[in-house]
Design a protein around this motif. Structure first.
Motif, PDB file in Angstrom:
ATOM      1  N   LEU A  71      21.045  15.535  36.211  1.00 49.64           N
ATOM      2  CA  LEU A  71      21.958  15.430  35.072  1.00 49.64           C
ATOM      3  C   LEU A  71      22.730  16.739  34.879  1.00 49.64           C
ATOM      4  CD1 LEU A  71      19.424  13.755  32.605  1.00 49.64           C
ATOM      5  CD2 LEU A  71      21.107  12.611  34.049  1.00 49.64           C
ATOM      6  N   PRO A  72      24.041  16.740  35.209  1.00 49.29           N
ATOM      7  CA  PRO A  72      24.852  17.932  34.900  1.00 49.29           C
ATOM      8  C   PRO A  72      25.007  18.061  33.378  1.00 49.29           C
ATOM      9  CG  PRO A  72      25.930  16.502  36.508  1.00 49.29           C
ATOM     10  CD  PRO A  72      24.808  15.718  35.904  1.00 49.29           C
ATOM     11  N   LEU A  73      24.800  19.297  32.852  1.00 53.65           N
ATOM     12  CA  LEU A  73      24.850  19.541  31.412  1.00 53.65           C
ATOM     13  C   LEU A  73      25.876  20.626  31.087  1.00 53.65           C
ATOM     14  CD1 LEU A  73      21.005  19.541  30.692  1.00 53.65           C
ATOM     15  CD2 LEU A  73      22.607  17.634  30.466  1.00 53.65           C
ATOM     16  N   PRO A  74      26.235  20.754  29.821  1.00 52.96           N
ATOM     17  CA  PRO A  74      27.183  21.808  29.438  1.00 52.96           C
ATOM     18  C   PRO A  74      26.699  23.206  29.833  1.00 52.96           C
ATOM     19  CG  PRO A  74      26.863  20.249  27.647  1.00 52.96           C
ATOM     20  CD  PRO A  74      25.837  19.923  28.684  1.00 52.96           C
ATOM     21  N   ASP A  75      27.644  24.101  29.935  1.00 54.26           N
ATOM     22  CA  ASP A  75      27.371  25.501  30.280  1.00 54.26           C
ATOM     23  C   ASP A  75      26.748  25.619  31.665  1.00 54.26           C
ATOM     24  OD1 ASP A  75      27.533  28.200  29.805  1.00 54.26           O
ATOM     25  OD2 ASP A  75      25.608  28.296  28.742  1.00 54.26           O
ATOM     26  N   HIS A  76      27.151  24.712  32.578  1.00 51.19           N
ATOM     27  CA  HIS A  76      26.740  24.741  33.989  1.00 51.19           C
ATOM     28  C   HIS A  76      25.253  24.528  34.214  1.00 51.19           C
ATOM     29  CE1 HIS A  76      30.507  27.466  34.388  1.00 51.19           C
ATOM     30  NE2 HIS A  76      30.832  26.183  34.586  1.00 51.19           N
ATOM     31  N   LYS A  77      24.525  24.046  33.199  1.00 54.80           N
ATOM     32  CA  LYS A  77      23.103  23.770  33.380  1.00 54.80           C
ATOM     33  C   LYS A  77      22.918  22.419  34.082  1.00 54.80           C
ATOM     34  CE  LYS A  77      21.765  26.274  29.177  1.00 54.80           C
ATOM     35  NZ  LYS A  77      21.120  26.155  27.849  1.00 54.80           N
ATOM     36  N   THR A  78      21.749  22.249  34.669  1.00 51.88           N
ATOM     37  CA  THR A  78      21.398  20.982  35.340  1.00 51.88           C
ATOM     38  C   THR A  78      19.972  20.601  34.962  1.00 51.88           C
ATOM     39  OG1 THR A  78      22.829  21.505  37.232  1.00 51.88           O
ATOM     40  CG2 THR A  78      21.158  19.781  37.547  1.00 51.88           C
ATOM     41  N   ALA A  79      19.793  19.339  34.568  1.00 53.54           N
ATOM     42  CA  ALA A  79      18.443  18.819  34.306  1.00 53.54           C
ATOM     43  C   ALA A  79      17.972  18.032  35.522  1.00 53.54           C
ATOM     44  CB  ALA A  79      18.440  17.940  33.073  1.00 53.54           C
ATOM     45  N   LEU A  80      16.786  18.362  36.010  1.00 51.19           N
ATOM     46  CA  LEU A  80      16.153  17.664  37.131  1.00 51.19           C
ATOM     47  C   LEU A  80      14.940  16.913  36.585  1.00 51.19           C
ATOM     48  CD1 LEU A  80      16.228  20.619  39.683  1.00 51.19           C
ATOM     49  CD2 LEU A  80      17.899  18.769  39.471  1.00 51.19           C
ATOM     50  N   VAL A  81      14.906  15.599  36.794  1.00 49.10           N
ATOM     51  CA  VAL A  81      13.858  14.763  36.197  1.00 49.10           C
ATOM     52  C   VAL A  81      13.203  13.909  37.282  1.00 49.10           C
ATOM     53  CG1 VAL A  81      13.290  13.103  34.384  1.00 49.10           C
ATOM     54  CG2 VAL A  81      15.276  14.620  34.124  1.00 49.10           C
ATOM     55  N   VAL A  82      11.886  13.860  37.255  1.00 47.37           N
ATOM     56  CA  VAL A  82      11.120  12.924  38.094  1.00 47.37           C
ATOM     57  C   VAL A  82      10.058  12.297  37.206  1.00 47.37           C
ATOM     58  CG1 VAL A  82       9.456  12.705  39.957  1.00 47.37           C
ATOM     59  CG2 VAL A  82      11.513  14.046  40.310  1.00 47.37           C
TER      60      VAL A  82
ATOM     61  N   THR B 146      20.167  10.516  27.378  1.00 46.06           N
ATOM     62  CA  THR B 146      20.690  10.762  26.027  1.00 46.06           C
ATOM     63  C   THR B 146      20.136  12.062  25.456  1.00 46.06           C
ATOM     64  OG1 THR B 146      20.874   8.384  25.660  1.00 46.06           O
ATOM     65  CG2 THR B 146      20.898   9.805  23.712  1.00 46.06           C
ATOM     66  N   LEU B 147      18.828  12.267  25.595  1.00 48.44           N
ATOM     67  CA  LEU B 147      18.202  13.472  25.059  1.00 48.44           C
ATOM     68  C   LEU B 147      18.676  14.722  25.792  1.00 48.44           C
ATOM     69  CD1 LEU B 147      14.578  12.044  24.658  1.00 48.44           C
ATOM     70  CD2 LEU B 147      16.156  12.623  22.799  1.00 48.44           C
ATOM     71  N   ALA B 148      18.852  14.612  27.104  1.00 46.92           N
ATOM     72  CA  ALA B 148      19.316  15.776  27.864  1.00 46.92           C
ATOM     73  C   ALA B 148      20.709  16.188  27.421  1.00 46.92           C
ATOM     74  CB  ALA B 148      19.292  15.460  29.352  1.00 46.92           C
ATOM     75  N   GLY B 149      21.542  15.200  27.070  1.00 39.94           N
ATOM     76  CA  GLY B 149      22.903  15.518  26.644  1.00 39.94           C
ATOM     77  C   GLY B 149      22.960  16.272  25.331  1.00 39.94           C
ATOM     78  N   LEU B 150      21.871  16.297  24.581  1.00 44.97           N
ATOM     79  CA  LEU B 150      21.815  17.030  23.307  1.00 44.97           C
ATOM     80  C   LEU B 150      21.446  18.496  23.511  1.00 44.97           C
ATOM     81  CD1 LEU B 150      19.942  14.354  21.147  1.00 44.97           C
ATOM     82  CD2 LEU B 150      22.411  14.805  21.253  1.00 44.97           C
ATOM     83  N   ASP B 151      21.307  18.915  24.765  1.00 42.59           N
ATOM     84  CA  ASP B 151      20.991  20.305  25.106  1.00 42.59           C
ATOM     85  C   ASP B 151      19.686  20.743  24.438  1.00 42.59           C
ATOM     86  OD1 ASP B 151      21.319  22.665  26.441  1.00 42.59           O
ATOM     87  OD2 ASP B 151      22.684  23.552  24.954  1.00 42.59           O
ATOM     88  N   LEU B 152      18.660  19.862  24.559  1.00 43.07           N
ATOM     89  CA  LEU B 152      17.355  20.173  23.984  1.00 43.07           C
ATOM     90  C   LEU B 152      16.488  20.905  25.001  1.00 43.07           C
ATOM     91  CD1 LEU B 152      16.590  16.726  22.277  1.00 43.07           C
ATOM     92  CD2 LEU B 152      17.548  18.779  21.198  1.00 43.07           C
ATOM     93  N   GLU B 153      15.487  21.599  24.480  1.00 38.10           N
ATOM     94  CA  GLU B 153      14.510  22.241  25.338  1.00 38.10           C
ATOM     95  C   GLU B 153      13.642  21.160  26.006  1.00 38.10           C
ATOM     96  OE1 GLU B 153      13.443  25.549  26.238  1.00 38.10           O
ATOM     97  OE2 GLU B 153      15.601  25.741  25.763  1.00 38.10           O
ATOM     98  N   PRO B 154      13.070  21.455  27.193  1.00 35.93           N
ATOM     99  CA  PRO B 154      12.227  20.469  27.872  1.00 35.93           C
ATOM    100  C   PRO B 154      11.106  19.919  27.001  1.00 35.93           C
ATOM    101  CG  PRO B 154      12.760  22.226  29.384  1.00 35.93           C
ATOM    102  CD  PRO B 154      13.310  22.643  28.038  1.00 35.93           C
ATOM    103  N   THR B 155      10.465  20.783  26.192  1.00 35.36           N
ATOM    104  CA  THR B 155       9.377  20.267  25.349  1.00 35.36           C
ATOM    105  C   THR B 155       9.893  19.266  24.337  1.00 35.36           C
ATOM    106  OG1 THR B 155       9.666  22.188  23.904  1.00 35.36           O
ATOM    107  CG2 THR B 155       7.954  22.329  25.600  1.00 35.36           C
TER     108      THR B 155
END
Length: 692
Positions: free
Chosen positions: A505-516, A539-548
């Motif tokens: 999941l590409p996220l704002p500010d050039h971050k990337t979420a990797l999920v398995v 949906t949750l990743a798009g809110l720029d939340l912490e992994p926890t």
């Protein structure tokens, strides 16, 4: 006849040799006495047997009147009258007469009296006598023996020392289907060519040599009286000797045990059928793979039941359509398995596995599925081949291969015809019988349920796999600071597809979420739950939340679904800080690969699976420099039933050790080395590398 004539006859008879008879023969048993009287009634000849029978020696008897010496006074007139009749030529006289013994007693003797004429014209009377009691006993024994032999239901024969028939009773005539006259003087090989003559004659010679009887020898053959049916006999051999021990030949007895033989064969066939059906229950349906199940059915039918077997499933059964075939319409079959007992060109006449073949209503296999009944042609003719084969070329191949018998059995599962089992015989000379059709039907009935299960699981697997793949992400756009590779591999079993996923999941500010993640369970339900969790994760990743925070919300969502649990690893990569913040929910730890160092399993707090509810999650920051890689995976990659998890994780680390390779190659290498086609779990694999 002179001496020359006697020798000539002997020579004509085949150089017969004169041999003395040993004592103990029938004449010795009877002790026949010979007495000769002259015309006056005086005794002129007195044999040793006469002395043994009456006690008088020759000097005591010769010259005396027989009537005075041997006959009681009250019988003298009768004896003289009978003597006169014989001497006057009125015939011989036979009968029982009391004769006086030297000891004063009386003996009843059986007499044969006749007149003799010598070369000078003088007349004499010859009397042959034996003890009446002894003669009656011998006659009784002989009559009993003859009656027993003639009326016995057991076939009896006597063979001479050259093993030629010298006596055959009526029962043996009936058993062999051959008159006694065609037995006598012949050997077994000459008279009964339908028997195993070598074995029979070898047994007789053994009995002749040793004197030890051979009892209940089993032999099978076909008689002239019934050449179309196989018969069985129990045969025994005994050596015959006279009272003096001279070997006279071999006596044989034969009992027709055909009914017992056929019952034993039928019982053996029944046991064989039961064993074959039991074997089929074990060998057919070992997997839920449709083609494998069909191959197992074909393999068990060959060579036990046929020289070649083919399993064809209705194409409509494979596509989920109604399998009813119009009574007068064609049928579309998909060939799934062919088995042959030996290399044969007949195999080229079958439909290649995987191909669809159309058979018109006049074809025998179509009739079998139309009527839901076996179709059997015991003796295949030229016209039959055109209704068996798919085309004239295939019919010619079957003819050249010697196909002579055909059987088609419908595959019926839960009341629905789903295909047919085709069987042919070529080298096997026996035509198919009703018993064969029954056995084939039993095999087909058991296999049909397994095939039906396999096709439904195949459809379920295809549905679940289609759903699963539709829910997996498309290839991601170019990521800032990362290159990635991913794989999804379904489970080998149809019902176990559907629980694993990955996401990039590409996220704002050039971050990337990797999920398995891995939803516990399998099938369509697991795939659907996985899709809902994946949507929530996006949906949750798009809110720029912490992994926890992401895992805490996913935990709450999962707990609100049907009873369900899932494991998950959520990694948030920030290229500006060169860090990856990772949180796990009951998932196996990722592997970090750094340049110049050995791969390592990250030491992260494991956490509880999603759906447990109320369990805290923790985040760990991991440094990732240029060229470093992060490997995320589900347990299907490393867990097996025969090795513990630590051994498998060590194998994963070993495979990742060494020079860094292209990510796509690494994905394929891990799956090929750690996975087996029949593994019972699906797997998701995701590898990310920091760009230099």
């Amino acid at each position: 006849m002179g001496a020359d004539g006697f020798q000539s006859d002997l020579g004509h008879a085949g150089r017969a040799e004169l041999e003395p008879s040993p004592p103990g023969g029938l004449l010795d048993v009877l002790g026949v006495a010979a007495i000769v009287l002259d015309a006056e009634g005086r005794i002129v000849f007195w044999s040793p047997e006469a002395q043994a029978l009456l006690g008088y020696s020759a000097p005591e008897a010769l010259g005396r009147f027989a009537a005075q010496l041997l006959v009681a006074e009250e019988h003298v007139d009768l004896v003289l009258r009978l003597f006169a009749q014989v001497m006057e030529g009125e015939g011989s006289w036979a009968g029982v007469f009391p004769v006086r013994h030297k000891d004063g007693g009386t003996r009843l003797l059986e007499f044969r009296n006749m007149r003799l004429l010598d070369d000078r014209g003088d007349l004499y009377a010859l009397g042959l006598a034996t003890d009446q009691a002894t003669l009656r006993r011998v006659e009784r024994d002989l009559a009993l023996s003859v009656r027993l032999v003639d009326q016995s239901p057991i076939g009896l024969a006597v063979m001479d020392p050259e093993l030629r028939y010298v006596m055959v009773n009526p029962a043996l005539e009936r058993i062999n289907g051959l008159p006694a006259g065609e037995h006598l003087g012949r050997t077994v090989r000459e008279a009964l060519p339908f028997l195993d003559a070598d074995t029979v004659e070898s047994g007789m010679r053994q009995v002749l040599a040793t004197g030890i009887p051979l009892l209940d020898q089993y032999t099978v053959g076909r008689t002239r009286a019934d050449p179309d049916s196989e018969h069985a006999w129990s045969v025994s051999f005994y050596r015959l000797e006279d009272p003096g021990g001279t070997v006279l030949g071999v006596a044989t007895s034969a009992v027709d045990v055909t009914d017992r033989h056929r019952a034993a064969l039928e019982a053996d066939r029944a046991r064989h059928r039961l064993a074959l059906v039991a074997d089929a229950s074990v060998r057919i349906g070992t997997t839920l793979d449709l083609e494998q199940t069909c191959r197992e059915l074909a393999d068990i039918a060959v060579p036990e039941l046929a020289d070649m077997a083919a399993v064809d499933v209705l194409d409509s059964a494979l596509t989920g359509q109604p399998t009813t075939v119009p009574a007068n319409g064609p049928a579309l079959f998909r060939a799934l398995a062919v088995a042959v007992a030996y290399p044969t060109e007949a195999a080229a006449a079958t439909d290649p596995p995987g191909e669809v073949a159309r058979y018109d209503a006049d074809r025998l296999v179509t009739r079998a599925v139309n009527t839901s009944r076996p179709v059997m042609v015991p003796h295949v003719g030229e016209a039959d081949l055109s209704r068996i084969a798919r085309d004239p070329r295939a019919a010619a191949l079957l003819a050249r291969a010697g196909v002579h018998s055909y059987l088609a059995v419908p595959l019926i599962a839960r009341g629905e015809v789903i295909g047919a089992l085709d069987l042919v015989r070529a080298r096997n000379p026996q035509p198919f019988t009703e018993d064969d059709a029954t056995l084939a039907g039993e095999l087909a009935a058991r296999a049909a349920v397994c095939i039906d299960n396999a096709r439904w699981y195949q459809q379920q697997r295809d549905t679940a796999l289609t759903l699963q793949r539709s829910l997996l992400p498309d290839p991601p756009p170019r990521l800032f600071g990362l290159e990635v590779a991913s794989r999804y591999q379904p489970a080998g079993a149809a019902g176990e597809v559907g629980g694993d996923w990955y996401d990039i999941l590409p996220l704002p500010d050039h971050k990337t979420a990797l999920v398995v993640g891995d939803v516990m369970g399998s099938g369509i339900k697991a795939a659907t739950t996985m899709g809902r969790l994946r949507t929530a994760t996006q949906t949750l990743a798009g809110l720029d939340l912490e992994p926890t925070q992401v895992l805490r919300n996913l935990d709450r969502i999962t707990a609100g679904l049907d009873p369900c649990f899932a494991t998950c690893t959520y990694a948030l990569y920030d290229p500006h800080s060169a860090q990856c913040r990772i949180s796990t929910a009951g998932h196996l730890p990722p592997v970090r690969m750094r340049t110049g160092r050995a791969p390592e399993l990250l030491d992260l707090p494991t956490g509880a699976p999603l759906g447990v509810g109320g369990v805290p999650f923790r985040t760990t920051a991991v440094d990732l420099g240029p060229g470093d890689q992060l490997v995320l995976y589900t347990d299907g990659l490393v867990e097996t039933r025969d090795q513990d998890i630590d051994t498998r994780l060590d194998a994963l680390i070993t495979l990742l050790d060494g020079p860094h390779r292209e990510l796509e190659y690494t994905c394929d290498h891990l799956l090929a080395a750690l996975r087996h086609p029949d593994d019972h779990d699906d797997v998701a694999l995701l590898i990310a590398r920091v760009r230099r």
